[in-house]
Design a protein around this motif. Structure first.
Motif, PDB file in Angstrom:
ATOM      1  N   MET A  46       0.826  -1.202   0.000  1.00 40.22           N
ATOM      2  CA  MET A  46       0.000   0.000   0.000  1.00 40.22           C
ATOM      3  C   MET A  46       0.864   1.258   0.000  1.00 40.22           C
ATOM      4  N   LEU A  69      -6.053  -3.362  -3.368  1.00 39.50           N
ATOM      5  CA  LEU A  69      -6.284  -2.621  -2.127  1.00 39.50           C
ATOM      6  C   LEU A  69      -7.669  -2.892  -1.551  1.00 39.50           C
ATOM      7  N   MET A 106      -6.477   0.785   3.860  1.00 41.27           N
ATOM      8  CA  MET A 106      -6.456   0.148   2.538  1.00 41.27           C
ATOM      9  C   MET A 106      -7.581   0.690   1.666  1.00 41.27           C
ATOM     10  N   ALA A 110      -7.381   2.886  -1.861  1.00 43.69           N
ATOM     11  CA  ALA A 110      -8.108   2.497  -3.071  1.00 43.69           C
ATOM     12  C   ALA A 110      -8.986   3.642  -3.571  1.00 43.69           C
TER      13      ALA A 110
END
Length: 217
Positions: A46, A69, A106, A110
């Motif tokens: 990430m 993600l 996460m 995204a």
């Protein structure tokens, strides 16, 4: 606020993200537990993807990045809600809260990539990608995609700015509290360094996320 037109800011954020990614990768290689290896590796990935986004690298893999993600966010949610007998997953209320925050991180990464949502066509400034101008320097994505719908969502950007800003404050407070508590003095030196390192990098990472979302609001 267009901080990413300033080269020093872009380089500083890149250094923070790559430092955090390297730390998590190193921890993944040291861990002997498979779940922990996966979690640390996902964190490392990430941070690398976020650093790449600052410089508008590999935009052609945008959908793959969002998919990975999003999958990572779901993975941390699964751990957070897993039954207590699955001891290799998040255990205890603190562990579950930690996994929920990691899921948010996460998902936030995204969403940020989706808000960029377009492939590069314009010139990238010498100081790196200016996120507020990114919408104009990238070609339009396919109509009807999630990325296109998220591209003009200042309200969402403001909400995520507040969430990650608050998270950074919490982690800085935890870091300060850890330094002062007597319990910490009874831990091993290696354990103290590990906890301090995690709190510090989480605080810096949340601050970086908040700053990046702030430019999109």
């Amino acid at each position: 606020m267009r901080v990413f037109n300033i080269p020093a800011i872009t380089w500083a954020l890149t250094a923070i993200l790559l430092l955090s990614g390297s730390y998590h990768f190193l921890q993944a290689t040291k861990s002997h537990q498979r779940t922990d290896q996966i979690n640390k590796s996902l964190h490392a990935l990430m941070n690398v993807l976020m650093a790449a986004m600052l410089w508008n690298l590999v935009p052609s893999t945008m959908l793959a990045q969002i998919a990975v993600l999003t999958g990572a966010a779901l993975w941390f949610v699964i751990q957070a809600v897993a039954r207590p007998e699955f001891k290799t997953l998040c255990a205890g209320s603190q562990g579950r809260l930690k996994c929920l925050y990691h899921s948010l991180s996460m998902a936030g990464a995204a969403v940020m990539i989706a808000m960029m949502g377009k492939s590069t066509t314009g010139h990238v400034p010498a100081g790196g990608m200016s996120l507020p101008n990114a919408h104009h320097s990238m070609a339009a994505a396919a109509p009807g995609t999630a990325a296109a719908s998220l591209d003009h969502s200042p309200g969402l950007a403001i909400l995520l700015t507040v969430l990650f800003g608050a998270a950074s404050v919490v982690f800085f407070l935890l870091l300060a509290r850890f330094r002062l508590t007597k319990t910490a003095l009874r831990d091993s030196a290696a354990s103290r360094r590990s906890v301090r390192g995690e709190h510090g990098l989480e605080a810096l990472g949340a601050s970086a996320m908040a700053m990046m979302f702030a430019t999109m609001s």
